[in-house]
Design an enzyme around this catalytic site. Sequence first.
Site, short mmCIF file in Angstrom:
data_model
loop_
_atom_site.label_atom_id
_atom_site.label_comp_id
_atom_site.label_asym_id
_atom_site.label_seq_id
_atom_site.Cartn_x
_atom_site.Cartn_y
_atom_site.Cartn_z
N ASP A 95 -2.57 0.92 7.04
CA ASP A 95 -1.78 0.70 5.82
C ASP A 95 -1.23 -0.72 5.77
O ASP A 95 -1.13 -1.32 4.70
CB ASP A 95 -0.61 1.70 5.77
N ASP A 128 0.89 -1.16 0.00
CA ASP A 128 0.00 0.00 0.00
C ASP A 128 0.92 1.21 0.00
O ASP A 128 1.43 1.61 1.05
CB ASP A 128 -0.88 -0.02 1.25
N GLU A 178 -1.24 -1.13 -4.84
CA GLU A 178 -2.50 -0.39 -4.98
C GLU A 178 -2.37 0.61 -6.11
O GLU A 178 -1.38 1.35 -6.21
CB GLU A 178 -2.88 0.34 -3.68
#
Lengths: 214, 214
Positions: free
Chosen positions: A141, A7, A68
């Site tokens: 996260d 992430d 992501e």
Amino acid sequence: MRVLGVDPGLTRCGIGVVDGGRGRSVSCVAVGVARTPADAELSARLLGVADVVEEWMDTHEPEVVAVERVFSQHNVRTVMGTAQVSGIVALAAARRGLPVAFHTPSEVKAAISGSGRADKRQVTTMITKILGLAEAPKPADAADALALAVCHLWRAPMAGRLAAAEARAAELARHHRERLRAAQRSAANGSASKGPAAKGSAGKGSAQTGGLPS
Amino acid sequence: MRVLGVDPGLTRCGIGVVDGGRGRSVSCVAVGVARTPADAELSARLLGVADVVEEWMDTHEPEVVAVERVFSQHNVRTVMGTAQVSGIVALAAARRGLPVAFHTPSEVKAAISGSGRADKRQVTTMITKILGLAEAPKPADAADALALAVCHLWRAPMAGRLAAAEARAAELARHHRERLRAAQRSAANGSASKGPAAKGSAGKGSAQTGGLPS
């Protein structure tokens, strides 16, 4: 298959490693977060994140990296840093010959919770359950990185089936085009004495078949 | 001082090396462009650009790297790729211990043409003149990379003077604070028998001086 989920972020970059087994079984190998100080130089921060991500790649030897996909609807300054981190993660993977897959936040949420609009808390709750963790990964996260990896493991077989179906359809289309061309050739040969009208029709036919998906 | 200028991009990444001499004298060392195919995988494209940029860093040994600062007001897809390339360039510089400076397109245009709103053609014309090149660098991304390097060379001394002025101001402020504290101490010592009111006033004074820029 072992997946490293990332992430991306400059202040907090979530990193998670998940092993996928038979069917939908998944297990958490490691989870963590790379942090860099907000007052450091941008290039130093990128280097800080890159060093941690590369260390994880070398330690855990994933077969694929899931990152992501960044959109720019959020805060402009944050998005630029996030995009830069996603770039250095993809680069680190490419240098190791690892494939990189990008998944949108909604794809991840939908894969984990059944809804593309799930909130952060829901994602954390679900990933904790799915991986059978004793406690919720923190910060969010870190949970997101694990969710990305699981999303990739669960979506990849579907993506594989889709690719196989598309390849089959393309093969069928190719056969169809070949049969059409053969029919046009025999029609053109058989009607060669009929003059330009027949040729024009054959030409039009081949232009049409050229428009089929290849 | 030798500057490597980079106009980040996935399809075309402009790269230029400029040497700065005394005053405003500048000379072009090398200029080129790294291209990657639009149909390749993102991570492969990032790797392609990174390899070229790193090769240029190793060949030309710049002392500083100047990169165009990316904004997100343009096409979202393009901007993400551009941001990712700027990230890998900054990372490559950081790995070599090279400082990285980001300049906005308007700063570059203003430095080169006198106007922050100059168009691409004007920038190319001016950079060709400034560097005394036999012909205009092509594509525009290559010209932009040279413009970035020249912009950095011409802005850096000004930035240096500004930093010196700020350091002088900070030094003056520090002296001022020390004098204030000394005055407060002697006031507090001289009025120690006057009770808590005087002490409170001294305390208030030091809190105020703490608010001065350091």
